[in-house]
Each structure stands twice: as structure tokens, then as C-alpha cells.
Write a protein that holds these residues in place. Structure first.
Motif, PDB file in Angstrom:
ATOM      1  N   GLY A   1      59.525  97.516 -36.341  1.00  0.00           N
ATOM      2  CA  GLY A   1      58.198  97.289 -35.574  1.00  0.00           C
ATOM      3  C   GLY A   1      58.296  97.753 -34.356  1.00  0.00           C
ATOM      4  N   ALA A   2      58.741  98.977 -33.982  1.00  0.00           N
ATOM      5  CA  ALA A   2      59.055  99.637 -32.604  1.00  0.00           C
ATOM      6  C   ALA A   2      57.665 100.550 -32.602  1.00  0.00           C
ATOM      7  CB  ALA A   2      60.301 100.413 -32.733  1.00  0.00           C
ATOM      8  N   PHE A   3      56.960 100.736 -33.634  1.00  0.00           N
ATOM      9  CA  PHE A   3      55.714 101.556 -33.164  1.00  0.00           C
ATOM     10  C   PHE A   3      54.549 100.710 -32.824  1.00  0.00           C
ATOM     11  CE2 PHE A   3      57.949 104.678 -36.452  1.00  0.00           C
ATOM     12  CZ  PHE A   3      58.257 105.530 -35.226  1.00  0.00           C
ATOM     13  N   ARG A   4      54.625 100.236 -31.322  1.00  0.00           N
ATOM     14  CA  ARG A   4      53.430  99.436 -31.234  1.00  0.00           C
ATOM     15  C   ARG A   4      52.465  99.935 -30.403  1.00  0.00           C
ATOM     16  NH1 ARG A   4      57.441  95.198 -28.533  1.00  0.00           N
ATOM     17  NH2 ARG A   4      58.100  97.309 -28.091  1.00  0.00           N
ATOM     18  N   LEU A   5      52.511 101.183 -30.226  1.00  0.00           N
ATOM     19  CA  LEU A   5      51.415 102.053 -29.532  1.00  0.00           C
ATOM     20  C   LEU A   5      50.034 102.251 -29.982  1.00  0.00           C
ATOM     21  CD1 LEU A   5      53.503 104.418 -27.310  1.00  0.00           C
ATOM     22  CD2 LEU A   5      52.665 102.072 -26.654  1.00  0.00           C
ATOM     23  N   GLY A   6      49.836 101.573 -31.229  1.00  0.00           N
ATOM     24  CA  GLY A   6      48.831 101.963 -31.922  1.00  0.00           C
ATOM     25  C   GLY A   6      48.831 103.074 -32.683  1.00  0.00           C
ATOM     26  N   GLY A   7      47.842 103.684 -33.402  1.00  0.00           N
ATOM     27  CA  GLY A   7      47.803 104.820 -34.242  1.00  0.00           C
ATOM     28  C   GLY A   7      48.284 104.602 -35.713  1.00  0.00           C
ATOM     29  N   ASP A   8      48.011 105.495 -36.565  1.00  0.00           N
ATOM     30  CA  ASP A   8      47.944 105.411 -37.879  1.00  0.00           C
ATOM     31  C   ASP A   8      49.895 105.862 -38.042  1.00  0.00           C
ATOM     32  OD1 ASP A   8      48.670 105.746 -40.478  1.00  0.00           O
ATOM     33  OD2 ASP A   8      46.298 106.368 -40.864  1.00  0.00           O
ATOM     34  N   VAL A   9      50.528 104.945 -38.451  1.00  0.00           N
ATOM     35  CA  VAL A   9      51.985 105.195 -38.585  1.00  0.00           C
ATOM     36  C   VAL A   9      52.250 106.246 -39.973  1.00  0.00           C
ATOM     37  CG1 VAL A   9      54.434 104.175 -39.225  1.00  0.00           C
ATOM     38  CG2 VAL A   9      52.730 103.131 -37.645  1.00  0.00           C
ATOM     39  N   ASP A  10      51.206 106.101 -40.915  1.00  0.00           N
ATOM     40  CA  ASP A  10      51.332 107.009 -41.956  1.00  0.00           C
ATOM     41  C   ASP A  10      51.220 108.246 -41.596  1.00  0.00           C
ATOM     42  OD1 ASP A  10      51.989 104.901 -43.648  1.00  0.00           O
ATOM     43  OD2 ASP A  10      49.837 104.453 -44.468  1.00  0.00           O
ATOM     44  N   ARG A  11      49.984 108.500 -40.850  1.00  0.00           N
ATOM     45  CA  ARG A  11      49.857 109.848 -40.401  1.00  0.00           C
ATOM     46  C   ARG A  11      50.747 110.489 -39.385  1.00  0.00           C
ATOM     47  NH1 ARG A  11      44.893 110.047 -36.716  1.00  0.00           N
ATOM     48  NH2 ARG A  11      45.763 111.943 -35.691  1.00  0.00           N
ATOM     49  N   ALA A  12      51.358 109.673 -38.837  1.00  0.00           N
ATOM     50  CA  ALA A  12      52.530 110.104 -38.005  1.00  0.00           C
ATOM     51  C   ALA A  12      53.506 110.717 -38.654  1.00  0.00           C
ATOM     52  CB  ALA A  12      52.775 108.934 -36.864  1.00  0.00           C
ATOM     53  N   PHE A  13      54.012 109.861 -39.512  1.00  0.00           N
ATOM     54  CA  PHE A  13      55.062 110.277 -40.595  1.00  0.00           C
ATOM     55  C   PHE A  13      54.783 111.685 -41.388  1.00  0.00           C
ATOM     56  CE2 PHE A  13      57.539 110.327 -44.677  1.00  0.00           C
ATOM     57  CZ  PHE A  13      58.819 110.091 -44.263  1.00  0.00           C
ATOM     58  N   ASP A  14      53.668 111.821 -41.805  1.00  0.00           N
ATOM     59  CA  ASP A  14      53.105 112.963 -42.404  1.00  0.00           C
ATOM     60  C   ASP A  14      53.195 114.210 -41.398  1.00  0.00           C
ATOM     61  OD1 ASP A  14      52.908 111.450 -44.886  1.00  0.00           O
ATOM     62  OD2 ASP A  14      50.665 111.309 -44.489  1.00  0.00           O
ATOM     63  N   TYR A  15      52.636 113.777 -40.248  1.00  0.00           N
ATOM     64  CA  TYR A  15      52.775 114.769 -39.277  1.00  0.00           C
ATOM     65  C   TYR A  15      54.121 115.343 -38.755  1.00  0.00           C
ATOM     66  CZ  TYR A  15      52.259 117.105 -34.628  1.00  0.00           C
ATOM     67  OH  TYR A  15      52.441 118.151 -33.576  1.00  0.00           O
ATOM     68  N   GLY A  16      55.110 114.497 -38.714  1.00  0.00           N
ATOM     69  CA  GLY A  16      56.420 114.690 -38.363  1.00  0.00           C
ATOM     70  C   GLY A  16      56.984 115.419 -39.758  1.00  0.00           C
ATOM     71  N   LEU A  17      56.718 115.140 -40.590  1.00  0.00           N
ATOM     72  CA  LEU A  17      57.443 115.893 -41.906  1.00  0.00           C
ATOM     73  C   LEU A  17      56.788 117.266 -41.979  1.00  0.00           C
ATOM     74  CD1 LEU A  17      58.977 115.952 -44.409  1.00  0.00           C
ATOM     75  CD2 LEU A  17      57.032 114.934 -45.814  1.00  0.00           C
ATOM     76  N   GLU A  18      55.583 117.454 -41.630  1.00  0.00           N
ATOM     77  CA  GLU A  18      54.955 118.875 -41.645  1.00  0.00           C
ATOM     78  C   GLU A  18      55.394 119.504 -40.831  1.00  0.00           C
ATOM     79  OE1 GLU A  18      50.479 118.317 -41.080  1.00  0.00           O
ATOM     80  OE2 GLU A  18      50.418 117.183 -42.814  1.00  0.00           O
ATOM     81  N   ARG A  19      55.600 119.138 -39.294  1.00  0.00           N
ATOM     82  CA  ARG A  19      56.278 119.901 -38.383  1.00  0.00           C
ATOM     83  C   ARG A  19      57.765 120.070 -38.615  1.00  0.00           C
ATOM     84  NH1 ARG A  19      52.282 121.634 -37.627  1.00  0.00           N
ATOM     85  NH2 ARG A  19      53.651 123.222 -36.972  1.00  0.00           N
ATOM     86  N   LEU A  20      58.348 119.409 -39.203  1.00  0.00           N
ATOM     87  CA  LEU A  20      59.838 119.518 -39.547  1.00  0.00           C
ATOM     88  C   LEU A  20      59.883 120.573 -40.528  1.00  0.00           C
ATOM     89  CD1 LEU A  20      62.887 118.593 -39.260  1.00  0.00           C
ATOM     90  CD2 LEU A  20      62.426 116.896 -41.212  1.00  0.00           C
ATOM     91  N   VAL A  21      59.046 120.486 -41.698  1.00  0.00           N
ATOM     92  CA  VAL A  21      59.156 121.536 -42.689  1.00  0.00           C
ATOM     93  C   VAL A  21      58.677 122.794 -42.101  1.00  0.00           C
ATOM     94  CG1 VAL A  21      58.091 122.211 -45.020  1.00  0.00           C
ATOM     95  CG2 VAL A  21      58.823 119.853 -44.589  1.00  0.00           C
ATOM     96  N   ALA A  22      57.720 122.963 -41.491  1.00  0.00           N
ATOM     97  CA  ALA A  22      57.111 124.252 -40.714  1.00  0.00           C
ATOM     98  C   ALA A  22      58.436 124.921 -39.916  1.00  0.00           C
ATOM     99  CB  ALA A  22      56.076 124.018 -39.833  1.00  0.00           C
ATOM    100  N   GLY A  23      59.118 123.875 -39.000  1.00  0.00           N
ATOM    101  CA  GLY A  23      60.201 124.633 -38.178  1.00  0.00           C
ATOM    102  C   GLY A  23      61.219 124.984 -39.202  1.00  0.00           C
ATOM    103  N   LEU A  24      61.574 124.539 -40.379  1.00  0.00           N
ATOM    104  CA  LEU A  24      62.708 124.870 -41.106  1.00  0.00           C
ATOM    105  C   LEU A  24      62.422 126.025 -41.690  1.00  0.00           C
ATOM    106  CD1 LEU A  24      63.531 121.454 -42.882  1.00  0.00           C
ATOM    107  CD2 LEU A  24      65.034 122.813 -40.996  1.00  0.00           C
ATOM    108  N   ARG A  25      61.051 126.264 -42.131  1.00  0.00           N
ATOM    109  CA  ARG A  25      60.576 127.608 -42.651  1.00  0.00           C
ATOM    110  C   ARG A  25      60.411 128.761 -41.583  1.00  0.00           C
ATOM    111  NH1 ARG A  25      56.167 124.717 -46.167  1.00  0.00           N
ATOM    112  NH2 ARG A  25      57.126 124.603 -48.178  1.00  0.00           N
ATOM    113  N   ALA A  26      60.600 128.620 -40.434  1.00  0.00           N
ATOM    114  CA  ALA A  26      60.313 129.483 -39.587  1.00  0.00           C
ATOM    115  C   ALA A  26      61.639 130.311 -39.461  1.00  0.00           C
ATOM    116  CB  ALA A  26      59.874 128.901 -38.263  1.00  0.00           C
TER     117      ALA A  26
END
Length: 174
Positions: free
Chosen positions: A149-174
Motif C-alpha cells: 500500500g505504499a503508492f498513496r500519492l494517487g494516480g493509476d498504479v496499473d498505468r504506472a506499472f505499464d509505463y515502468g515496463l515500457e521504459r525498462l524494455v525500451a532501455g534494454l533494447r537501446a
């Protein structure tokens, strides 16, 4: 209490897993497991040295189950991530314990193989283990925070997970 004709180790481990998820690690006692499988607690000590030995078996079974799911999800890193996240949400207590010293090396290695193979496809064999560790550290940290329950600042946690994954995969591909 009548004793069932047979109680298998798998039944005991499954009962212990259920208790772990419903009552947490503190609620996982030999007595609670014995009641769940319909035997007396002393009979469990014939199968498992003590509670820690039983807990180690639960952790091994958890990792093996996750590994089976990851094999079915590979080679797509996004499917692996979704599978990993779904597993953490389904079995949060066991998920938290997978990364303790009592987790068996062989189970961890087998569960890591689908991720290492997928990482190898992105970054090459030479850096596959590094990439798999990066992915695991990010996803596990994210999930540990999400589960607690540490993500208490609001926002969409599912979207944040997807964003993090996209950025991680993009970084690995670079």
C-alpha cells in the motif's frame, strides 16, 4: 480426531500455503496445518523437521508454481511481467517470502530461466543475466510497494506499472 488414511506431503504443503495466505506467516503453525489436513500436530514432525522446514517447502512450491506460469508466458517480456504481477496479487504472502534466504537455489534457478531466455532475446546472451536481474529488481520492488500500500500519492498504479515496463524494455533494447 479421526486420522485420514493418507495425508501426503503435497496436501500438507497446500494446506500450509492456504494458511499462509489467509493468516500470514505468523499464523502458519504446525497445529493450524494439522487441523486443516485432519491429523494431529506431532504427526507432521515425521514429515517436516519443524515449522521452518515446512515453510521452506511452501516457499519452494511457490517458486515452482511461479516458474511454471512464467514458462507458459514466455518469450514476451510484457506477458512475463503481467504473469509475475498476477502471481504476486494472488499469493502476496508467499510472494514476499520467495526472496528470503530459505528459498531453494534450484527452484529460483528454474523460475528464472524463462526470464533469462526472454532477456537474452532482447540484449544478447552475454548480458541476459544482468537484464533479467534488472527486470526482477524493478518488478519485485514495484510489487512489494504495491502490495504494502505504499503508492498513496494517487494516480493509476496499473498505468504506472505499464509505463515502468515500457521504459525498462525500451532501455534494454537501446
Amino acid at each position: 480426531m479421526p486420522t485420514p488414511s493418507r495425508t501426503t506431503n503435497d496436501q500438507v504443503i497446500a494446506a500450509a500455503s492456504e494458511i499462509l495466505e489467509s493468516n500470514g506467516a505468523a499464523g502458519l503453525t504446525m497445529q493450524a496445518v494439522a487441523v486443516r489436513v485432519g491429523v494431529r500436530a506431532p504427526s507432521l514432525y515425521k514429515r517436516f523437521r519443524d515449522r521452518d522446514a515446512l515453510l521452506a517447502e511452501v516457499i519452494a512450491a511457490t517458486i515452482d508454481s511461479l516458474g511454471d506460469r512464467l514458462v507458459a508466458a514466455e518469450p514476451d517480456l510484457a506477458r512475463l511481467a503481467a504473469t509475475y504481477r498476477d502471481f504476486a496479487h494472488e499469493r502476496p504472502e508467499a510472494f514476499r517470502l520467495m526472496f528470503t534466504a530459505s528459498a531453494p537455489y534450484e527452484s529460483l534457478l528454474a523460475a528464472a530461466e524463462p526470464l533469462i531466455r526472454s532477456a537474452s532475446a532482447l540484449v544478447g546472451e552475454e548480458r541476459a543475466l544482468d537484464a533479467a536481474r534488472l527486470f526482477t529488481a524493478w518488478a519485485t520492488g514495484f510489487l512489494q510497494m504495491e502490495l504494502s500500500g505504499a503508492f498513496r500519492l494517487g494516480g493509476d498504479v496499473d498505468r504506472a506499472f505499464d509505463y515502468g515496463l515500457e521504459r525498462l524494455v525500451a532501455g534494454l533494447r537501446a
